[in-house]
Scaffold this motif. Structure first.
Motif, short mmCIF file in Angstrom:
data_model
loop_
_atom_site.label_atom_id
_atom_site.label_comp_id
_atom_site.label_asym_id
_atom_site.label_seq_id
_atom_site.Cartn_x
_atom_site.Cartn_y
_atom_site.Cartn_z
N LEU A 1 3.01 1.99 -2.18
CA LEU A 1 3.35 2.37 -3.53
C LEU A 1 2.51 3.56 -3.98
O LEU A 1 1.33 3.65 -3.68
CB LEU A 1 3.11 1.21 -4.48
CG LEU A 1 4.18 0.12 -4.42
CD1 LEU A 1 3.74 -1.07 -5.25
CD2 LEU A 1 5.50 0.65 -4.92
N MET B 1 0.81 -1.21 0.00
CA MET B 1 0.00 0.00 0.00
C MET B 1 0.84 1.27 0.00
O MET B 1 0.34 2.36 -0.16
CB MET B 1 -0.94 0.01 1.19
CG MET B 1 -0.28 0.40 2.49
SD MET B 1 -1.16 -0.34 3.83
CE MET B 1 -0.26 0.31 5.19
N THR C 1 -5.16 -1.68 -8.31
CA THR C 1 -6.24 -2.57 -7.94
C THR C 1 -6.89 -2.05 -6.68
O THR C 1 -6.20 -1.76 -5.71
CB THR C 1 -5.72 -3.98 -7.63
OG1 THR C 1 -4.33 -3.97 -7.79
CG2 THR C 1 -6.36 -5.01 -8.48
N SER C 2 -8.19 -1.94 -6.70
CA SER C 2 -8.87 -1.52 -5.48
C SER C 2 -8.86 -2.70 -4.53
O SER C 2 -8.76 -3.85 -4.91
CB SER C 2 -10.29 -1.10 -5.81
OG SER C 2 -11.16 -1.61 -4.85
N GLY C 3 -8.94 -2.40 -3.24
CA GLY C 3 -8.94 -3.45 -2.24
C GLY C 3 -9.98 -4.52 -2.52
O GLY C 3 -9.76 -5.70 -2.30
N ASP C 4 -11.14 -4.10 -3.05
CA ASP C 4 -12.24 -5.05 -3.25
C ASP C 4 -11.94 -6.09 -4.31
O ASP C 4 -12.54 -7.14 -4.33
CB ASP C 4 -13.50 -4.29 -3.68
CG ASP C 4 -14.01 -3.42 -2.55
OD1 ASP C 4 -14.15 -3.94 -1.45
OD2 ASP C 4 -14.23 -2.23 -2.78
N HIS D 1 -1.10 8.49 -3.98
CA HIS D 1 -0.89 7.45 -2.97
C HIS D 1 -2.19 7.24 -2.20
O HIS D 1 -2.77 8.21 -1.71
CB HIS D 1 0.24 7.87 -2.02
CG HIS D 1 0.48 6.89 -0.92
ND1 HIS D 1 1.12 5.69 -1.13
CD2 HIS D 1 0.15 6.91 0.38
CE1 HIS D 1 1.17 5.03 0.00
NE2 HIS D 1 0.60 5.74 0.93
N VAL D 2 -2.62 6.01 -2.07
CA VAL D 2 -3.91 5.63 -1.48
C VAL D 2 -5.03 6.63 -1.80
O VAL D 2 -5.80 7.05 -0.94
CB VAL D 2 -3.84 5.35 0.06
CG1 VAL D 2 -2.98 4.14 0.36
CG2 VAL D 2 -3.34 6.55 0.86
N GLY D 3 -5.14 6.96 -3.08
CA GLY D 3 -6.26 7.78 -3.54
C GLY D 3 -6.09 9.28 -3.33
O GLY D 3 -7.02 10.04 -3.58
N HIS E 1 -9.31 -7.93 -4.92
CA HIS E 1 -8.52 -9.14 -4.74
C HIS E 1 -8.75 -9.90 -3.43
O HIS E 1 -7.88 -10.53 -2.90
CB HIS E 1 -7.03 -8.88 -5.00
CG HIS E 1 -6.42 -7.80 -4.16
ND1 HIS E 1 -6.17 -7.96 -2.84
CD2 HIS E 1 -6.00 -6.56 -4.51
CE1 HIS E 1 -5.61 -6.84 -2.40
NE2 HIS E 1 -5.51 -5.99 -3.37
N VAL E 2 -9.94 -9.84 -2.90
CA VAL E 2 -10.24 -10.77 -1.81
C VAL E 2 -11.53 -11.50 -2.15
O VAL E 2 -12.45 -10.92 -2.66
CB VAL E 2 -10.38 -10.05 -0.45
CG1 VAL E 2 -10.92 -10.99 0.60
CG2 VAL E 2 -9.02 -9.54 -0.03
N ASP F 1 0.41 -7.26 -8.56
CA ASP F 1 -0.15 -6.45 -7.47
C ASP F 1 0.05 -4.97 -7.73
O ASP F 1 0.51 -4.23 -6.89
CB ASP F 1 0.42 -6.86 -6.11
CG ASP F 1 1.91 -7.09 -6.16
OD1 ASP F 1 2.52 -6.70 -7.17
OD2 ASP F 1 2.45 -7.65 -5.20
#
Ligand code: SF4
Lengths: 369, 85
Positions: free
Chosen positions: B3, B1, B79-82, B47-49, B84-85, B75
């Motif tokens: 990056l 995160m 990619t949004s957090g949603d 960075h983080v939006g 890749h889970v 990775d």
């Protein structure tokens, strides 16, 4: 004309290095770029690149992960966290729920997010449900959390903040008997936000050559060359090899957000211990958005004593740059990204994970210094 | 995160900017760019939006080269957090 990575390497090889030089980086992004570009293999043998405390997920206290998990399991809330945090195991027996991901599988409403703006959106979409944002991160990540609070977070949104400042960890290493490095690559985006001046103490107080680097091989090699030259000429200064986004004074607007919403407090680092003035906490005026105050019963002081690394996991020494990831006895055997034991194998910024992703498969025997 | 990636601003509405990088679009907050002169067509490091600094197109391009290498690991920070889970 810009100097290419190859040219930087030639310049480094042309230096007459008499003794081993250990250069530490304190940013998971740097470690990733170094490993992906294969820079270790391309450098002279005398140059060692040491990954240091650069992974916020790895140093996030176990008791905070535990607290977030208990909140998610026992309260009727939505729990949000950056994706990496979902897979960090707490120190519980294997048969119990040990990660936020497992809590989610057990029915808790746990959702990964990629930005604090998503936290605000989820809170607005669920106005009648408390939403807790478990936010671990260094300055670059904590400033956006501060911006979210400053802009005005929805009433039902609170933050379980595990924000950390990077430089105090480096200061702690330098104040210890054996810092273990001769030069420092200072983090690029932390410096973008906080200003490169934050790292001047390394040069001024400890006479350690330092350079801020970006994330391309060119910028990293330029920073390495700079510190090696500084060592050779015995003339230390803080170099800036990432002037594209690292400006004198940093991002004042981001710093303003931090100052207006958060206080700097003493903080516990997983595997490291307490470091003075190294963490962020919400200002008292924002108490209604502070999950630690909103759900105090989930704070477990007893946990702080056992909140270290899992048994056999050497992350604490990996984080401090005392050993390389593949010197841990479990590396690649019991511990792989598929079934990680310690946080350094979970996070994209953890050195164990990065080395594994970079193709390092063989273990190596620790070198007794 | 941790990056951060360079993106180009396509549209601005208050503190909210629609940004693009390599064909991927994202909403980015300009809240921490107050006092900076940023607008449509500019490149920002995100960075983080959140935009954390302005940069030139050339700088953005060289930063992208790194992510092209990183793409292989699957990775990319876009990619949004949603996802890749
Ligand atoms: S290999 Fe696994 S167990 Fe060993 S230090 Fe790294 S994360 Fe911890």
């Amino acid at each position: 004309m810009a100097v290419s990575a190859r040219q930087w390497l030639e310049r480094i090889h042309a230096l007459d290095l008499e003794r081993k030089v250990r250069i530490m980086n304190v940013c998971g992004g740097h470690e990733r770029a170094i490993t992906l570009a294969g820079l270790r293999g391309a450098l002279p043998e005398a140059v060692e690149l040491i990954p240091g405390p650069g992974c916020p997920v790895c140093v996030c206290p176990e008791e905070d992960v535990y607290q977030a998990m208990q909140l998610a399991l026992n309260e009727d809330i939505v729990l949000l966290a950056f994706g990496d945090m979902l897979r960090v195991p707490v120190n519980l027996p294997k048969r119990e729920i040990r990660t936020l991901e497992q809590a989610r599988a057990a029915g808790a409403d746990v959702r990964p997010i990629a930005s604090p703006t998503e936290a605000a959106r989820v809170a607005r979409d669920n106005p009648n449900t408390p939403v807790v944002f478990f936010a671990a991160g260094f300055e670059t990540t904590t400033a956006p959390v501060a911006a979210l609070l400053r802009e005005g977070a929805p009433d039902n949104l609170s933050v379980l903040l595990s924000g950390r400042l990077t430089w105090p960890a480096v200061a702690m290493l330098l104040d210890s008997e054996d810092a273990g490095f001769h030069a420092l690559i200072a983090p690029g985006h932390v410096s973008t936000v906080m200003g490169p001046e934050e790292w001047e103490f390394v040069v001024r107080d400890h006479h350690i050559p330092s350079a801020v680097a970006g994330f391309t091989p060119e910028s990293l090699l330029a920073a390495m060359y700079s510190t090696l030259r500084q060592l050779q000429e015995d003339r230390c200064f803080l170099d800036n090899c990432y002037p594209e986004v690292v400006k004198p004074g940093g991002n004042r607007s981001a710093q303003h957000c931090l100052h207006e919403t958060l206080d700097v407090v003493d903080a516990n680092w997983r595997g490291v211990g307490q470091i003075p003035a190294s963490g962020f906490a919400l200002k008292p005026a924002l108490a209604t958005h502070d999950a630690r105050l909103q759900f105090p019963s989930y704070e477990d002081p007893a946990r702080k004593r056992i909140g270290d690394m899992p048994q056999g996991c050497d992350c604490s020494r990996v984080v401090l740059g005392k050993i390389y990831p593949n010197e841990c006895k479990l590396y690649g055997l019991a511990c792989t990204p598929r079934s990680p034991i310690g946080p350094c194998m979970v996070s994209d910024e953890g050195a164990c994970r990065i080395w594994w992703a970079g193709g390092v498969r063989e273990r190596r025997e620790p070198v007794v210094a | 995160m941790c990056l951060a990636i360079p993106m180009r601003i396509m549209q601005v509405d208050g503190f909210n900017a629609r940004c693009e990088a390599k064909g991927v679009e994202r909403d980015v907050s300009l809240f921490m760019m107050q006092g900076e002169d940023v607008g449509v067509g500019d490149f920002v490091m995100v960075h983080v939006g959140y935009a954390i600094q302005k940069m030139t197109p050339q700088e953005a391009r060289s930063a992208w080269e790194l992510f092209d290498q990183a793409l292989g690991t699957g990775d990319l920070p876009l990619t949004s957090g949603d996802d890749h889970v």
